[in-house]
Motif scaffolding. Structure first.
Motif, short mmCIF file in Angstrom:
data_model
loop_
_atom_site.label_atom_id
_atom_site.label_comp_id
_atom_site.label_asym_id
_atom_site.label_seq_id
_atom_site.Cartn_x
_atom_site.Cartn_y
_atom_site.Cartn_z
N ALA A 21 7.17 28.77 16.74
CA ALA A 21 7.43 30.11 16.21
C ALA A 21 8.88 30.52 16.45
CB ALA A 21 6.48 31.12 16.84
N SER A 79 11.13 32.90 9.09
CA SER A 79 10.16 33.96 8.87
C SER A 79 10.38 34.65 7.54
CB SER A 79 10.24 35.01 9.99
OG SER A 79 9.90 34.44 11.24
N LEU A 81 8.36 36.33 13.28
CA LEU A 81 7.44 35.37 13.89
C LEU A 81 7.95 34.93 15.26
CD1 LEU A 81 4.80 33.98 12.83
CD2 LEU A 81 6.21 31.98 12.38
N VAL A 133 4.79 36.07 17.81
CA VAL A 133 3.83 35.06 18.28
C VAL A 133 3.96 34.79 19.77
CG1 VAL A 133 3.18 32.62 18.11
CG2 VAL A 133 3.43 34.00 16.04
N SER A 139 4.82 36.13 9.58
CA SER A 139 4.46 34.79 9.12
C SER A 139 5.73 34.00 8.87
CB SER A 139 3.62 34.85 7.84
OG SER A 139 4.39 35.33 6.75
#
Length: 303
Positions: free
Chosen positions: A132, A137, A147, A151, A250
């Motif tokens: 991550a 991202s 991200l 994360v 994401s």
């Protein structure tokens, strides 16, 4: 929580698949006026089943290896497969004809906090945290998170995070997938009512994507790099494109073992065709059911 019954995919178990007629392409006096090939339709019944440790270990392990791609060798896939098939009231396998057959697809969610002391999950959490931080991202919306920040923060906080693992054979019809997600949502709700540890704050969905890459045979390295940078992201799982819209963060990441000990055939395929990458989507628990409903509508509209 009682063991669920074997389920036939509701309303979508019969998937029409085309099989070429042996006569196709052979002109006769009756079909000289038409260039269309005759096709026979074969109906295939896909069914969803509980995990069975005596049956599903090898099939799940094979699909996990596909999901984790070049980095699969970094993990204890056997241990991870054992955890998945032993958790037989959450998630499903998708098969044809009989429960005893290998899975064509699987879906599950593991509690990262509950299993944090177990090597397979500890490996996966450490890997996803590191990847991550290197990920590309989505553009952050106002109030959103990257991200690289979200994360590691969530996974390191001790929160109840559900690690969602899903994979299927590449030629599986997308129509069978929404019932698997919907069923898992129902099972998680039932498990929470029974006091089981599935009351998550977030879901972290692990998937794959790819970019098309140009041939290296007749291009300079500068032109190759430009082509890679401009390549549009494509999805092995079309529903991921819709699910990303519901994520708080994401992004995609490169596999750490990419290029190491890659078979010549796979290397040639990547250089001439596609470059796979990992994909992570962090979704707040309150938005997860909406994301599942959205992919069901998306897949239905696309077919």
């Amino acid at each position: 929580m009682g063991k669920k019954r074997s389920r036939e995919v509701d309303g979508q178990g019969d998937i029409a698949m085309a099989e070429a007629d042996p006569r196709a392409g052979k002109k006769t006096e009756d079909d000289d006026s038409s260039d269309d090939e005759d096709m026979d339709i074969v109906n295939v019944d896909f069914e969803l089943f509980n995990y069975d440790a005596q049956i599903d270990f090898h099939g799940v392990k094979t699909l996990l290896r596909q999901l984790l791609d070049a980095d699969a060798q970094l993990f204890d896939l056997s241990g991870l497969s054992d955890l998945i098939v032993e958790q037989n009231t959450i998630g499903s396998t998708c098969k044809v004809d009989d429960k005893a057959n290998d899975a064509y697809a699987f879906l599950t969610v593991l509690n990262a906090h509950e299993h944090s002391a177990k090597k397979p999950v500890a490996q996966l959490v450490e890997y996803l945290t590191a990847r991550a931080k290197t990920a590309t991202s989505d553009e952050e919306e106002e109030g959103g998170s990257s991200l690289a920040t979200a994360v590691p923060e969530v996974l390191g906080s001790g929160a109840q995070v559900g690690l969602v693992l899903a994979e299927r054979l590449l030629n599986m019809p997308a129509e069978v997938i929404p019932p698997m997600w919907s069923c898992m949502v129902d099972e998680v709700e039932a498990a929470v009512e029974d006091g089981e540890p599935y009351e998550f704050s977030h879901y972290l969905v692990v998937s794959r994507a790819y970019r098309e890459v140009a041939s290296s045979l007749d291009q300079t390295s500068r032109r190759q790099k430009k082509a890679r940078d401009e390549a549009e992201l494509q999805y092995f799982h079309p529903e991921d494109e819709e699910m990303r819209k519901h994520a708080v963060a994401s992004g995609t990441y490169e596999f750490t073992r990419e290029g190491e000990s890659v078979a010549d055939s796979k290397r040639a395929f990547q250089e001439m065709g596609i470059k796979p990458c990992g994909l992570m989507m962090l979704i707040e628990a309150g938005k997860f059911q909406g994301a599942v409903q959205a992919i069901a509508e998306y897949v239905g509209a696309a077919t």
